[in-house]
Design a protein around this motif. Structure first.
Motif, mmCIF file in Angstrom:
data_model
loop_
_atom_site.group_PDB
_atom_site.id
_atom_site.type_symbol
_atom_site.label_atom_id
_atom_site.label_comp_id
_atom_site.label_asym_id
_atom_site.label_seq_id
_atom_site.Cartn_x
_atom_site.Cartn_y
_atom_site.Cartn_z
ATOM 1 N N MET B 163 16.967 44.253 66.558
ATOM 2 C CA MET B 163 16.060 45.135 67.277
ATOM 3 C C MET B 163 16.815 46.028 68.262
ATOM 4 S SD MET B 163 12.413 44.174 68.984
ATOM 5 C CE MET B 163 11.709 43.771 67.384
ATOM 6 N N ALA B 164 17.763 45.449 68.970
ATOM 7 C CA ALA B 164 18.549 46.256 69.910
ATOM 8 C C ALA B 164 19.314 47.349 69.160
ATOM 9 C CB ALA B 164 19.511 45.363 70.694
ATOM 10 N N GLU B 165 19.838 47.003 68.004
ATOM 11 C CA GLU B 165 20.567 48.019 67.235
ATOM 12 C C GLU B 165 19.629 49.095 66.705
ATOM 13 O OE1 GLU B 165 23.123 46.087 64.358
ATOM 14 O OE2 GLU B 165 24.016 44.828 65.914
ATOM 15 N N ALA B 166 18.426 48.680 66.291
ATOM 16 C CA ALA B 166 17.459 49.662 65.797
ATOM 17 C C ALA B 166 17.049 50.619 66.921
ATOM 18 C CB ALA B 166 16.230 48.955 65.230
ATOM 19 N N LEU B 167 16.947 50.114 68.139
ATOM 20 C CA LEU B 167 16.530 50.955 69.270
ATOM 21 C C LEU B 167 17.670 51.859 69.737
ATOM 22 C CD1 LEU B 167 14.326 48.254 70.944
ATOM 23 C CD2 LEU B 167 13.518 50.533 70.293
ATOM 24 N N ASN B 168 18.901 51.384 69.545
ATOM 25 C CA ASN B 168 20.084 52.229 69.696
ATOM 26 C C ASN B 168 20.128 52.999 71.007
ATOM 27 O OD1 ASN B 168 22.507 53.409 68.888
ATOM 28 N ND2 ASN B 168 21.470 55.139 67.889
ATOM 29 N N SER B 169 19.982 52.244 72.113
ATOM 30 C CA SER B 169 20.002 52.862 73.444
ATOM 31 C C SER B 169 20.929 52.060 74.333
ATOM 32 C CB SER B 169 18.585 52.842 74.039
ATOM 33 O OG SER B 169 18.657 53.000 75.456
ATOM 34 N N PRO B 170 21.711 52.720 75.172
ATOM 35 C CA PRO B 170 22.538 51.961 76.123
ATOM 36 C C PRO B 170 21.701 51.196 77.137
ATOM 37 C CG PRO B 170 22.688 54.321 76.558
ATOM 38 C CD PRO B 170 21.911 54.171 75.286
ATOM 39 N N TRP B 171 20.406 51.429 77.140
ATOM 40 C CA TRP B 171 19.519 50.767 78.102
ATOM 41 C C TRP B 171 18.809 49.556 77.524
ATOM 42 C CZ3 TRP B 171 20.356 52.144 82.924
ATOM 43 C CH2 TRP B 171 21.051 53.347 83.102
ATOM 44 N N VAL B 172 19.115 49.232 76.263
ATOM 45 C CA VAL B 172 18.473 48.083 75.612
ATOM 46 C C VAL B 172 19.529 47.142 75.038
ATOM 47 C CG1 VAL B 172 16.881 47.308 73.806
ATOM 48 C CG2 VAL B 172 16.448 49.474 75.014
ATOM 49 N N GLY B 173 19.445 45.860 75.418
ATOM 50 C CA GLY B 173 20.343 44.850 74.874
ATOM 51 C C GLY B 173 19.613 43.534 74.727
ATOM 52 N N VAL B 174 20.362 42.442 74.838
ATOM 53 C CA VAL B 174 19.767 41.113 74.606
ATOM 54 C C VAL B 174 20.164 40.147 75.718
ATOM 55 C CG1 VAL B 174 19.845 41.462 72.099
ATOM 56 C CG2 VAL B 174 21.685 40.191 73.232
ATOM 57 N N ALA B 175 19.347 39.100 75.865
ATOM 58 C CA ALA B 175 19.665 37.988 76.765
ATOM 59 C C ALA B 175 19.860 36.736 75.916
ATOM 60 C CB ALA B 175 18.528 37.765 77.769
ATOM 61 N N VAL B 176 20.936 36.002 76.180
ATOM 62 C CA VAL B 176 21.225 34.760 75.469
ATOM 63 C C VAL B 176 20.861 33.592 76.380
ATOM 64 C CG1 VAL B 176 23.092 33.279 74.602
ATOM 65 C CG2 VAL B 176 23.028 35.719 74.012
ATOM 66 N N ASP B 177 19.888 32.790 75.958
ATOM 67 C CA ASP B 177 19.488 31.603 76.717
ATOM 68 C C ASP B 177 19.804 30.387 75.850
ATOM 69 O OD1 ASP B 177 17.940 29.368 77.657
ATOM 70 O OD2 ASP B 177 16.727 30.760 78.837
ATOM 71 N N VAL B 178 20.633 29.491 76.365
ATOM 72 C CA VAL B 178 21.071 28.336 75.560
ATOM 73 C C VAL B 178 19.889 27.468 75.119
ATOM 74 C CG1 VAL B 178 23.342 28.311 76.672
ATOM 75 C CG2 VAL B 178 21.516 26.810 77.557
ATOM 76 N N TYR B 179 18.851 27.391 75.942
ATOM 77 C CA TYR B 179 17.698 26.550 75.608
ATOM 78 C C TYR B 179 17.023 27.027 74.326
ATOM 79 C CZ TYR B 179 13.638 23.550 76.556
ATOM 80 O OH TYR B 179 12.666 22.580 76.503
ATOM 81 N N HIS B 180 16.938 28.323 74.180
ATOM 82 C CA HIS B 180 16.233 28.883 73.031
ATOM 83 C C HIS B 180 17.086 28.910 71.770
ATOM 84 C CE1 HIS B 180 12.953 29.887 75.627
ATOM 85 N NE2 HIS B 180 13.670 30.697 76.357
ATOM 86 N N LEU B 181 18.388 28.989 71.928
ATOM 87 C CA LEU B 181 19.246 29.359 70.797
ATOM 88 C C LEU B 181 20.256 28.320 70.357
ATOM 89 C CD1 LEU B 181 20.016 33.032 71.938
ATOM 90 C CD2 LEU B 181 18.226 32.255 70.376
ATOM 91 N N TRP B 182 20.408 27.213 71.096
ATOM 92 C CA TRP B 182 21.516 26.295 70.851
ATOM 93 C C TRP B 182 21.565 25.738 69.432
ATOM 94 C CZ3 TRP B 182 21.198 20.999 69.672
ATOM 95 C CH2 TRP B 182 19.904 20.470 69.660
ATOM 96 N N TRP B 183 20.420 25.585 68.797
ATOM 97 C CA TRP B 183 20.307 24.958 67.477
ATOM 98 C C TRP B 183 20.734 25.882 66.335
ATOM 99 C CZ3 TRP B 183 17.550 27.819 64.151
ATOM 100 C CH2 TRP B 183 16.787 28.839 64.742
ATOM 101 N N ASP B 184 20.873 27.168 66.603
ATOM 102 C CA ASP B 184 21.009 28.169 65.544
ATOM 103 C C ASP B 184 22.416 28.156 64.939
ATOM 104 O OD1 ASP B 184 21.098 30.430 63.944
ATOM 105 O OD2 ASP B 184 20.216 31.759 65.448
ATOM 106 N N PRO B 185 22.519 27.889 63.635
ATOM 107 C CA PRO B 185 23.855 27.861 63.019
ATOM 108 C C PRO B 185 24.561 29.220 63.050
ATOM 109 C CG PRO B 185 22.123 27.652 61.349
ATOM 110 C CD PRO B 185 21.454 27.545 62.695
ATOM 111 N N MET B 186 23.810 30.285 63.303
ATOM 112 C CA MET B 186 24.411 31.619 63.359
ATOM 113 C C MET B 186 24.756 32.038 64.788
ATOM 114 S SD MET B 186 24.416 32.292 60.230
ATOM 115 C CE MET B 186 24.818 34.044 60.144
ATOM 116 N N LEU B 187 24.644 31.128 65.754
ATOM 117 C CA LEU B 187 24.716 31.537 67.155
ATOM 118 C C LEU B 187 26.062 32.168 67.532
ATOM 119 C CD1 LEU B 187 23.413 31.796 69.870
ATOM 120 C CD2 LEU B 187 24.052 29.440 70.382
ATOM 121 N N GLU B 188 27.165 31.513 67.197
ATOM 122 C CA GLU B 188 28.466 32.068 67.586
ATOM 123 C C GLU B 188 28.642 33.473 66.997
ATOM 124 O OE1 GLU B 188 31.875 29.826 66.288
ATOM 125 O OE2 GLU B 188 33.275 31.111 67.380
ATOM 126 N N GLN B 189 28.336 33.586 65.718
ATOM 127 C CA GLN B 189 28.489 34.875 65.036
ATOM 128 C C GLN B 189 27.627 35.964 65.680
ATOM 129 O OE1 GLN B 189 28.074 34.277 60.795
ATOM 130 N NE2 GLN B 189 27.040 36.263 60.541
#
Lengths: 274, 274
Positions: B163-189
């Motif tokens: 989504m951030a890439e689709a919006l393609n703005s220097p004013w839009v990015g992402v927040a990484v919260d370990v609680y939400h994402l720790w289980w994801d096998p794609m997390l490091e990548q």
């Protein structure tokens, strides 16, 4: 499906936990339910071959045995015990006449998920020859990420598909449970993938209550929550799946009520919301 | 990090919910905590500019404002109201002096997830010009899949990155919260991906208790659960992130206790388990 066709409806014994398997068999048959998936606890203290005959005599098709798995352990002794227990589960499935053993793969809270995943792969590889010899297929069931701490390090259908493909055996596939997978943006694509590969072995249904009040024991009937059960069923069927639609509900609320009435609600929910 | 460096430690006002923002500012400063993320409820009834000055006078860096988002609604009037509320949040962030607004994107239980996702994309696109004008960045925070029913239809970092890439703005990015994402096998990548793209704007930490007793209010201190917080921090830093490590804990248990002692525990947990 809106209709009256119950020929693909299967109920898990855990769904009607207050009933013994003998009571469940009579009740399912009485409601015109066609299939049963047996949880191992329901077999405790029973002659398993005789129980299988009893279920078939009640006109029920035995869809699968739940559940093997729980492979990861920090100590090698624990991993060896897990393999032994899974070999027993395969033997039980064969004795019961269940063509499929569902695997809740496990996770060890003290181990990195990657380590748990490697141990799961090794564990399934270790039991595959016995499954082949017994004529019992194994279904890797990805569990919701909220169970990644202790129940399963396999949390998406993509992971389960990757693992089934790596194991590359006609005796190993996957189980799709809407409760665990409904949120996944890759779900349709991954259902098509396992269908194409002949790996789509089981389909479990229920619903996600809004709000959900308990992490484990608050599943809803189809139509009571936010899961697009019918949409997912259409994907599963488009992927070539022709097996049973298995109602698997853990619910302290429903377990506290009349189970015959609950089975009638399950039938209505199945016919109108799945 | 085992050490004494608190210069990257930030605490969310919600973490010490029993404290007013004025009490929190004094307490955080007293404990040597460097950053604060302000939840909007903490600003109720206050002069926001004056509150920002008060926080800076206490030596705190204002890291972000939580939270905007909740874009999806079945009715267009609801979606328009959501955009209006997000514009107010951007103005509040600017008045406070917060460079970042965190977005909990929302989900409408009556809508298909795909529809919610499209409405989220449209909602962020609608507020991006105001964010740019105000000099406030927007961080899309993917939430754990157990919140896909009503809190967020964005449940993996891959989705947030897309989504951030689709919006393609220097004013839009992402927040990484370990609680939400720790289980994801794609997390490091996916952490490496948002780091590479300059989209990694925030890093939130806490832990997943085993067992977790409540879907929302049972988060643990770092080290109390099964999340490899230090491993994820290392990935985030390897991806080029140099910002604060924000402690965001919702816990009825900790909220019931002494908040000064809780802050001391947070410091120890931060130094030894993250």
């Amino acid at each position: 499906m809106s209709g009256t066709d119950l020929s693909r409806l299967c109920v898990h014994t855990i769904t009607t936990k207050p009933l013994s398997i003998e009571e469940a068999a009579v009740a399912y048959n009485g409601e015109g339910i066609s299939g049963i998936t047996v949880w191992r606890d329901a077999l405790a203290g029973r002659d398993i071959r005789a129980t299988g005959r009893m279920l078939r005599d009640e006109g029920l098709e035995i869809v699968s045995l739940c559940r093997g798995g729980f492979f990861p352990h920090a100590a090698s002794a624990g991993r060896a015990e897990a393999v032994e227990d899974n070999l027993r589960a395969i033997a039980e499935a064969a004795a019961l006449g269940a063509p499929l053993l569902v695997l809740v793969c496990g996770a060890a809270a003290g181990l990195p998920l990657e380590t748990s995943r490697k141990q799961i792969l090794d564990g399934i590889a270790a039991i595959e020859p016995a499954a082949r010899a017994a004529g019992v297929q194994l279904a890797i069931e990805p569990l919701h990420p909220m169970y990644a701490d202790t129940r399963s390090a396999i949390n998406t259908l993509a992971q389960a598909n990757d693992m089934a493909e790596a194991l590359n055996s006609p005796w190993v596939g996957v189980a799709v449970d809407v409760y665990h997978l409904w949120w996944d943006p890759m779900l349709e694509q991954e259902i098509m993938r396992c269908g194409r590969n002949g790996h789509l072995l089981a389909f479990h249904i229920c619903d996600w209550r809004v709000p959900t009040r308990d992490l484990l024991l608050d599943r809803g009937l189809m139509g009571e929550g936010c899961i697009p059960v019918r949409q997912i069923r259409e994907w599963v069927e488009a992927a070539g799946f022709k097996g049973f639609h298995e109602v698997e509900i853990f619910s302290t609320e429903y377990w506290a009520g009349n189970q015959q009435q609950f089975l009638q609600k399950i039938k209505q929910a199945y016919l109108h919301h799945s």
